[in-house]
Design a protein around this motif. Sequence first.
Motif, mmCIF file in Angstrom:
data_model
loop_
_atom_site.group_PDB
_atom_site.id
_atom_site.type_symbol
_atom_site.label_atom_id
_atom_site.label_comp_id
_atom_site.label_asym_id
_atom_site.label_seq_id
_atom_site.Cartn_x
_atom_site.Cartn_y
_atom_site.Cartn_z
ATOM 1 N N UNK A 45 74.697 53.233 144.729
ATOM 2 C CA UNK A 45 75.954 54.417 143.608
ATOM 3 C C UNK A 45 75.358 54.654 141.771
ATOM 4 N N UNK A 46 74.778 54.228 141.791
ATOM 5 C CA UNK A 46 73.346 54.802 140.473
ATOM 6 C C UNK A 46 74.463 53.563 139.539
ATOM 7 N N UNK A 47 75.018 52.280 139.971
ATOM 8 C CA UNK A 47 75.120 50.851 139.431
ATOM 9 C C UNK A 47 74.751 49.978 139.581
ATOM 10 N N UNK A 48 75.089 48.973 138.868
ATOM 11 C CA UNK A 48 74.364 47.924 138.114
ATOM 12 C C UNK A 48 75.363 46.655 139.135
ATOM 13 N N UNK A 49 76.027 45.764 139.933
ATOM 14 C CA UNK A 49 76.421 44.710 140.073
ATOM 15 C C UNK A 49 75.795 43.580 139.968
ATOM 16 N N UNK A 50 76.690 42.574 140.165
ATOM 17 C CA UNK A 50 76.098 41.161 140.513
ATOM 18 C C UNK A 50 74.947 40.913 139.627
ATOM 19 N N UNK A 51 75.140 41.731 138.523
ATOM 20 C CA UNK A 51 73.650 41.637 137.752
ATOM 21 C C UNK A 51 73.667 40.189 136.542
ATOM 22 N N UNK A 52 72.600 39.762 137.085
ATOM 23 C CA UNK A 52 72.276 37.770 136.344
ATOM 24 C C UNK A 52 70.880 37.904 135.680
ATOM 25 N N UNK A 53 70.884 37.771 133.755
ATOM 26 C CA UNK A 53 69.918 37.630 133.028
ATOM 27 C C UNK A 53 69.756 35.922 132.942
ATOM 28 N N UNK A 54 67.554 35.893 133.011
ATOM 29 C CA UNK A 54 67.043 35.266 132.874
ATOM 30 C C UNK A 54 65.834 35.548 131.400
ATOM 31 N N UNK A 55 65.465 34.074 131.400
ATOM 32 C CA UNK A 55 65.119 34.264 130.017
ATOM 33 C C UNK A 55 63.319 33.869 130.422
ATOM 34 N N UNK A 56 63.252 34.005 131.513
ATOM 35 C CA UNK A 56 61.427 33.862 132.090
ATOM 36 C C UNK A 56 61.475 34.722 133.688
ATOM 37 N N UNK A 57 60.371 35.296 133.968
ATOM 38 C CA UNK A 57 60.067 35.693 134.935
ATOM 39 C C UNK A 57 59.996 35.395 135.963
ATOM 40 N N UNK A 58 59.853 33.901 135.983
ATOM 41 C CA UNK A 58 59.755 33.027 136.844
ATOM 42 C C UNK A 58 61.198 32.915 137.790
ATOM 43 N N UNK A 59 61.975 32.430 136.617
ATOM 44 C CA UNK A 59 63.159 32.071 137.433
ATOM 45 C C UNK A 59 63.963 33.260 137.988
ATOM 46 N N UNK A 60 64.232 34.482 137.331
ATOM 47 C CA UNK A 60 64.177 35.550 137.968
ATOM 48 C C UNK A 60 63.232 36.075 139.618
ATOM 49 N N UNK A 61 62.736 35.710 139.083
ATOM 50 C CA UNK A 61 61.908 36.036 140.569
ATOM 51 C C UNK A 61 62.438 35.177 141.490
ATOM 52 N N UNK A 62 62.656 34.453 141.325
ATOM 53 C CA UNK A 62 62.850 33.335 142.352
ATOM 54 C C UNK A 62 64.236 33.295 143.257
ATOM 55 N N UNK A 63 65.003 33.095 141.464
ATOM 56 C CA UNK A 63 66.540 33.451 142.261
ATOM 57 C C UNK A 63 66.728 35.423 143.069
#
Length: 76
Positions: A45-63
């Motif tokens: 519904x045009x909202x971001x939920x459960x948002x997590x930030x990561x410093x690296x592409x690798x960490x974000x992709x694995x998560x």
Amino acid sequence: MNLQTLEEALIAGSFRGWYLNGGLLSETYTIGKTAQGWEVYYSERDQKSSRKDFASESEACQYFLNTISSDNSTKI
């Protein structure tokens, strides 16, 4: 892991409900590049939920892969 290997894993795992370029698609797990690094979130519904930030592409992709793999609604 990077976006290309993440996409390959998502396709091989027959997952649905994902998008790898940011944005606010309906009922979709999303990963995107930000000015500070990377973010992973669920878009609904045009909202971001459960948002997590990561410093690296690798960490974000694995998560991202771990998150979508643990959600039974994403299995085809």
